[in-house]
Design an enzyme around this catalytic site. Structure first.
Site, PDB file in Angstrom:
ATOM      1  N   LYS A 170     -34.921  -3.879  51.708  1.00 21.98           N
ATOM      2  CA  LYS A 170     -35.721  -4.239  50.528  1.00 21.98           C
ATOM      3  C   LYS A 170     -37.197  -3.961  50.729  1.00 21.98           C
ATOM      4  CE  LYS A 170     -32.786  -7.575  48.178  1.00 21.98           C
ATOM      5  NZ  LYS A 170     -32.648  -8.937  47.654  1.00 21.98           N
ATOM      6  N   LYS A 195     -23.523   0.776  47.510  1.00 24.14           N
ATOM      7  CA  LYS A 195     -23.086  -0.476  46.881  1.00 24.14           C
ATOM      8  C   LYS A 195     -23.482  -0.503  45.404  1.00 24.14           C
ATOM      9  CE  LYS A 195     -25.580  -4.132  47.707  1.00 24.14           C
ATOM     10  NZ  LYS A 195     -26.300  -5.273  48.274  1.00 24.14           N
ATOM     11  N   LYS A 244     -27.967  -4.093  41.275  1.00 29.00           N
ATOM     12  CA  LYS A 244     -28.807  -4.345  40.099  1.00 29.00           C
ATOM     13  C   LYS A 244     -29.937  -3.345  40.010  1.00 29.00           C
ATOM     14  CE  LYS A 244     -28.178  -9.330  40.526  1.00 29.00           C
ATOM     15  NZ  LYS A 244     -28.714 -10.593  40.990  1.00 29.00           N
TER      16      LYS A 244
HETATM   17  P1  TYM Z   1     -27.209 -11.706  44.823  1.00 25.47           P
HETATM   18  O1  TYM Z   1     -27.840 -12.377  43.676  1.00 25.47           O
HETATM   19  O2  TYM Z   1     -27.730 -10.401  45.302  1.00 25.47           O
HETATM   20  O3  TYM Z   1     -25.673 -11.474  44.519  1.00 25.47           O
HETATM   21  C1  TYM Z   1     -24.861 -12.535  44.062  1.00 25.47           C
HETATM   22  C2  TYM Z   1     -23.482 -12.417  44.686  1.00 25.47           C
HETATM   23  O4  TYM Z   1     -22.887 -11.160  44.329  1.00 25.47           O
HETATM   24  C3  TYM Z   1     -22.422 -10.514  45.510  1.00 25.47           C
HETATM   25  N1  TYM Z   1     -22.537  -9.064  45.326  1.00 25.47           N
HETATM   26  C4  TYM Z   1     -21.511  -8.209  45.460  1.00 25.47           C
HETATM   27  N2  TYM Z   1     -20.216  -8.407  45.774  1.00 25.47           N
HETATM   28  C5  TYM Z   1     -19.418  -7.310  45.812  1.00 25.47           C
HETATM   29  N3  TYM Z   1     -19.849  -6.047  45.566  1.00 25.47           N
HETATM   30  C6  TYM Z   1     -21.146  -5.796  45.237  1.00 25.47           C
HETATM   31  N4  TYM Z   1     -21.560  -4.562  44.974  1.00 25.47           N
HETATM   32  C7  TYM Z   1     -22.044  -6.914  45.178  1.00 25.47           C
HETATM   33  N5  TYM Z   1     -23.371  -7.047  44.899  1.00 25.47           N
HETATM   34  C8  TYM Z   1     -23.657  -8.366  44.992  1.00 25.47           C
HETATM   35  C9  TYM Z   1     -23.331 -11.016  46.610  1.00 25.47           C
HETATM   36  O5  TYM Z   1     -22.739 -10.853  47.875  1.00 25.47           O
HETATM   37  C10 TYM Z   1     -23.504 -12.467  46.224  1.00 25.47           C
HETATM   38  O6  TYM Z   1     -22.408 -13.239  46.686  1.00 25.47           O
HETATM   39  N6  TYM Z   1     -28.743 -14.051  48.921  1.00 25.47           N
HETATM   40  C11 TYM Z   1     -27.844 -14.169  47.799  1.00 25.47           C
HETATM   41  C12 TYM Z   1     -28.087 -15.392  46.926  1.00 25.47           C
HETATM   42  C13 TYM Z   1     -28.116 -16.692  47.659  1.00 25.47           C
HETATM   43  C14 TYM Z   1     -27.011 -17.363  48.228  1.00 25.47           C
HETATM   44  C15 TYM Z   1     -27.518 -18.579  48.765  1.00 25.47           C
HETATM   45  C16 TYM Z   1     -25.658 -17.062  48.308  1.00 25.47           C
HETATM   46  C17 TYM Z   1     -29.210 -17.455  47.883  1.00 25.47           C
HETATM   47  N7  TYM Z   1     -28.857 -18.615  48.545  1.00 25.47           N
HETATM   48  C18 TYM Z   1     -26.688 -19.472  49.411  1.00 25.47           C
HETATM   49  C19 TYM Z   1     -24.825 -17.977  48.975  1.00 25.47           C
HETATM   50  C20 TYM Z   1     -25.337 -19.165  49.495  1.00 25.47           C
HETATM   51  C21 TYM Z   1     -28.024 -12.941  46.939  1.00 25.47           C
HETATM   52  O7  TYM Z   1     -28.993 -12.265  46.995  1.00 25.47           O
HETATM   53  O8  TYM Z   1     -27.058 -12.730  46.043  1.00 25.47           O
END
Ligand code: TYM
Length: 354
Positions: free
Chosen positions: A116, A208, A211
């Protein structure tokens, strides 16, 4: 709170363009978790979102949109606790304490920060660097036992376990002295798996689905109309071979593997079962079947999201109720953590100073 055997926590960033990867890798599985004997907490992590620039007005809308997606997908806000992170101050408080437990060397190994921040690392926010520590605080403020996430979060969950372990070791004497036994924080288990733990871009099977992909055709957004969903699947990159009948035949065919995985996750079956039905089929047969399944699964969610976001007052009420319930749990953890660390807490029984 009722006595559950498991405590499930997960979070989604309100950074716009919620897509099929977020749905299949995370939100759909959040819904399934409600069937377990578990207290589930699902958090819109707005404090994580601002680790990169967010327009304030857009951010407010995105927080409500992710909340609407949770509800539209089937999360029941009466059973699960649905809230946004910034309404529960214990996340930030615990993150500070964990900043003093986590080591610089651990954070230096985080691949997501490197991706990032890119080349201009000196100009990245300190929050972006510290992101995984706040994530550990999210999870451990509730002493969560299970965290359903996509595969890209694996390293962050390992860090969460490292922080829990070091806290338990550093403060072992104090933890025992305060009646918490040998360990205060659990070794949280990541729940990563199923056919859609890593949904790939529709334009490039080695990347992947994300967004931030500049091509909107690379992803299916949860807000896409039926026609758009069908069109994006029709245009998805593939090779020219028919689908194999055995899973081994998907090796070295990342685009085919991705579409089979998406079908399996949407239908709630395995990749093997998809190939049992479609082995030998051309993409001209498989893609329309996948498009029909995707539209049937996603269009009702998009419709319900539109209905819910038209009433921000209702969404805000759900978030406020969730935040109150979340804070009740997190405040107990923080009181105990402050005692363990050696802080003097404000006692509710103190008389006013005269
Ligand atoms: P974020 O907002 O990027 O994504 C949310 C969830 O979607 C999953 N994800 C995917 N799964 C499969 N294939 C993909 N291409 C894909 N893109 C995204 C992510 O793995 C995630 O589960 N750091 C986390 C948010 C967070 C969090 C937490 C999660 C903050 N605190 C505590 C669990 C526990 C994040 O950026 O997710």
């Amino acid at each position: 709170m009722a006595a559950f055997t498991e405590l499930v926590f997960s979070g989604v960033q309100p950074t716009g363009n919620l897509h099929l990867g977020n749905y299949l890798g995370a939100v759909k599985r959040f819904v399934e978790m409600q069937e377990r004997d578990a207290q589930c907490l699902y958090c819109v992590v707005d404090m994580h979102a601002i680790t990169v620039w967010q327009d304030p007005e857009a951010l407010r809308g995105q927080i409500r949109e992710v909340t609407a997606a949770f509800l539209a997908a089937g999360i029941d806000p009466k059973r699960a606790i649905v809230f946004n992170q910034s309404q529960v101050p214990q996340h930030a408080e615990l993150a500070w304490i964990f900043n003093c437990v986590a080591r610089l060397g651990w954070l230096n190994r985080m691949t997501q920060f490197k991706e990032k921040a890119g080349k201009d690392r000196e100009n990245a926010s300190i929050g972006l660097y510290d992101y995984p520590v706040l994530m550990a605080a999210d999870i451990l403020a509730y002493r969560a036992t299970h965290v359903p996430v996509g595969e890209d979060q694996k390293q962050h969950l390992e860090l969460t376990r490292d922080i829990a372990q070091k806290f338990n070791t550093d403060f072992s004497g104090s933890i025992a002295a305060h009646g918490h036994g040998e360990a205060f924080f659990p070794m949280t288990e990541p729940l990563i798996g199923g056919p859609a733990a890593r949904v790939m871009s529709l334009r490039d099977g080695s990347k992947k689905m994300s967004k931030s992909d500049p091509s909107d055709n690379a992803r299916i957004n949860l807000t896409d109309e039926a026609d758009t969903i069908a069109q994006k699947i029709r245009r998805a990159k593939t090779d020219s071979e028919p689908l194999p009948s055995e899973i081994a035949g998907l090796k070295e065919r990342p685009e085919a593997d991705n579409l089979v995985g998406i079908y399996a996750a949407l239908a709630g079956i395995t990749r093997e079962e998809v190939l049992r039905d479609f082995g030998g089929a051309q993409f001209s047969t498989f893609k329309p079947a996948l498009a029909d399944l995707a539209v049937a699964s996603l269009a009702p969610i998009a419709g319900e999201m539109r209905r819910l976001t038209a009433d921000p007052g209702h969404i805000d009420a759900v978030l406020a109720d969730g935040a109150g319930r979340a804070e009740t749990i997190a405040a107990q953890t923080l009181d105990a953590v402050k005692d363990i660390v050696g802080f003097v807490r404000r006692s509710p029984n103190l008389q006013a100073v005269r």
